[in-house]
Scaffold this motif. Sequence first.
Motif, mmCIF file in Angstrom:
data_model
loop_
_atom_site.group_PDB
_atom_site.id
_atom_site.type_symbol
_atom_site.label_atom_id
_atom_site.label_comp_id
_atom_site.label_asym_id
_atom_site.label_seq_id
_atom_site.Cartn_x
_atom_site.Cartn_y
_atom_site.Cartn_z
ATOM 1 N N VAL A 1 0.871 -1.170 0.000
ATOM 2 C CA VAL A 1 0.000 0.000 0.000
ATOM 3 C C VAL A 1 0.909 1.222 0.000
ATOM 4 N N HIS A 2 0.758 2.056 -1.004
ATOM 5 C CA HIS A 2 1.663 3.196 -1.218
ATOM 6 C C HIS A 2 0.853 4.479 -1.282
ATOM 7 N N GLU A 3 1.392 5.518 -0.655
ATOM 8 C CA GLU A 3 0.775 6.842 -0.727
ATOM 9 C C GLU A 3 1.640 7.743 -1.590
ATOM 10 N N PRO A 4 1.251 7.984 -2.833
ATOM 11 C CA PRO A 4 2.075 8.816 -3.724
ATOM 12 C C PRO A 4 1.919 10.292 -3.386
ATOM 13 N N PHE A 5 2.808 11.094 -3.929
ATOM 14 C CA PHE A 5 2.714 12.546 -3.778
ATOM 15 C C PHE A 5 1.973 13.098 -4.989
ATOM 16 N N VAL A 6 0.749 13.591 -4.753
ATOM 17 C CA VAL A 6 -0.072 14.142 -5.829
ATOM 18 C C VAL A 6 -0.581 15.500 -5.366
ATOM 19 N N CYS A 7 -0.207 16.554 -6.075
ATOM 20 C CA CYS A 7 -0.528 17.918 -5.641
ATOM 21 C C CYS A 7 -2.032 18.175 -5.545
ATOM 22 N N CYS A 8 -2.768 17.718 -6.515
ATOM 23 C CA CYS A 8 -4.195 18.038 -6.573
ATOM 24 C C CYS A 8 -5.081 16.941 -5.999
ATOM 25 N N GLN A 9 -4.512 15.863 -5.525
ATOM 26 C CA GLN A 9 -5.300 14.776 -4.946
ATOM 27 C C GLN A 9 -4.497 14.160 -3.802
ATOM 28 N N PRO A 10 -4.402 14.875 -2.665
ATOM 29 C CA PRO A 10 -3.524 14.411 -1.579
ATOM 30 C C PRO A 10 -3.994 13.146 -0.880
ATOM 31 N N PHE A 11 -5.290 12.922 -0.782
ATOM 32 C CA PHE A 11 -5.808 11.717 -0.144
ATOM 33 C C PHE A 11 -5.874 10.587 -1.175
ATOM 34 N N LYS A 12 -4.742 10.136 -1.629
ATOM 35 C CA LYS A 12 -4.715 9.074 -2.632
ATOM 36 C C LYS A 12 -3.801 7.952 -2.181
ATOM 37 N N PHE A 13 -4.244 6.710 -2.434
ATOM 38 C CA PHE A 13 -3.480 5.531 -2.051
ATOM 39 C C PHE A 13 -3.495 4.538 -3.209
ATOM 40 N N VAL A 14 -2.364 3.897 -3.425
ATOM 41 C CA VAL A 14 -2.230 2.938 -4.522
ATOM 42 C C VAL A 14 -1.912 1.568 -3.942
ATOM 43 N N ILE A 15 -2.662 0.562 -4.363
ATOM 44 C CA ILE A 15 -2.426 -0.819 -3.954
ATOM 45 C C ILE A 15 -1.669 -1.520 -5.072
ATOM 46 N N GLN A 16 -0.519 -2.093 -4.729
ATOM 47 C CA GLN A 16 0.351 -2.713 -5.715
ATOM 48 C C GLN A 16 0.558 -4.189 -5.417
ATOM 49 N N ASP A 17 0.920 -4.941 -6.458
ATOM 50 C CA ASP A 17 1.306 -6.332 -6.236
ATOM 51 C C ASP A 17 2.762 -6.358 -5.758
ATOM 52 N N PRO A 18 3.321 -7.528 -5.417
ATOM 53 C CA PRO A 18 4.692 -7.557 -4.878
ATOM 54 C C PRO A 18 5.759 -7.021 -5.819
ATOM 55 N N ASP A 19 5.476 -6.971 -7.122
ATOM 56 C CA ASP A 19 6.442 -6.460 -8.087
ATOM 57 C C ASP A 19 6.315 -4.956 -8.326
ATOM 58 N N GLY A 20 5.401 -4.310 -7.598
ATOM 59 C CA GLY A 20 5.241 -2.869 -7.743
ATOM 60 C C GLY A 20 4.290 -2.438 -8.831
ATOM 61 N N ASN A 21 3.507 -3.364 -9.386
ATOM 62 C CA ASN A 21 2.520 -3.012 -10.404
ATOM 63 C C ASN A 21 1.243 -2.508 -9.735
ATOM 64 N N ASP A 22 0.729 -1.365 -10.196
ATOM 65 C CA ASP A 22 -0.492 -0.808 -9.635
ATOM 66 C C ASP A 22 -1.682 -1.700 -9.961
ATOM 67 N N VAL A 23 -2.474 -2.006 -8.943
ATOM 68 C CA VAL A 23 -3.642 -2.869 -9.109
ATOM 69 C C VAL A 23 -4.935 -2.115 -8.817
ATOM 70 N N LEU A 24 -4.979 -1.438 -7.676
ATOM 71 C CA LEU A 24 -6.152 -0.667 -7.278
ATOM 72 C C LEU A 24 -5.714 0.706 -6.800
ATOM 73 N N GLU A 25 -6.635 1.675 -6.873
ATOM 74 C CA GLU A 25 -6.386 3.014 -6.369
ATOM 75 C C GLU A 25 -7.551 3.442 -5.496
ATOM 76 N N ALA A 26 -7.249 4.152 -4.411
ATOM 77 C CA ALA A 26 -8.283 4.663 -3.510
ATOM 78 C C ALA A 26 -8.024 6.141 -3.254
ATOM 79 N N ASP A 27 -9.089 6.950 -3.266
ATOM 80 C CA ASP A 27 -8.920 8.365 -2.970
ATOM 81 C C ASP A 27 -10.229 8.975 -2.487
ATOM 82 N N THR A 28 -10.122 10.178 -1.951
ATOM 83 C CA THR A 28 -11.287 10.956 -1.525
ATOM 84 C C THR A 28 -10.915 12.428 -1.618
#
Length: 297
Positions: free
Chosen positions: A167-194
């Motif tokens: 579970v990774h929290e990227p730095f996004v200027c216009c969408q700070p409440f964003k989280f990315v769910i990745q598989d073990p190899d770092g591939n993005d699978v799901l995204e969550a935000d509000t």
Amino acid sequence: SPFAARPAHLAAMAEAPGQALMGAMEVAPAAPPGQVVMGQGGFANEAWRQHGLTELGQHPRVQIQQQRRLLEALTGFEQNNKYMVKDTNGTNIFFVAEGSTCLERNCCSGACKAWRMDIHQLGMGGAMDGMQRFLHIERPFTFTCFCLNRPQAFISDGNSGTPLGIVHEPFVCCQPFKFVIQDPDGNDVLEADTPCIQLPLFCPCPCEDTPCNKVVFSVRDAQSGQHVSEIVKQWVWGDFFPLCFSDWDRYFVEFGGATNPEYKAMLMATALFIQMRFFDRRNEDKKSTQPVIELLL
């Protein structure tokens, strides 16, 4: 691989002979309009399907409820958090215990702090006796400042240490409440935000069915952008009067189209990550706007 940067004891377990990392996510089969069917491969690992995944796969929705720590409520001295995970009938199915050190709990806060949790599958009828460790979540300490060393948590099998995902929290200027769910190899699978500008963040209210009672995180497929599920933070009276009410932080995870138990496990871990990142008391200075201020770090 992103798991190369995780704590050494987890890396050692995952790299033991005969324990290979899980592969990338398979392409999901076609689904009827309005329904998402998540892939059947990806995070699969038969070694630990036999335990909590079988139980988790039976539920369309779970509630995560933090348990009151009386000493913490009386003195303000941070203790390890404990949570109970319930099904739609209110039956306890999982128990979550934090295992952070005293130094980590009381001297670190915000985006830099380290913590770890174990999710245990409860015994018959929700009994604490005979519970088995199901998942481990490890959030290592990082020096996080804006885009540098963004927070992430590594989720693995609670017994073998086999990686499940990140579970990774990227730095996004216009969408700070964003989280990315990745598989073990770092591939993005799901995204969550509000949205970061909403009433439940600036003016939270414990009264149900009011506009200020719930913060809803929409979960989407990272490739198609299609809505999959939701993670809901509900304000309760214990958030405002911790000494008077035993129910503290409460979350609901609506799995929706995420029918694969592995994805359900990752969504449950994401809810805990969100809790520890923005809504845990050790982040707060008793101001309702603290979750928004935290976004600057």
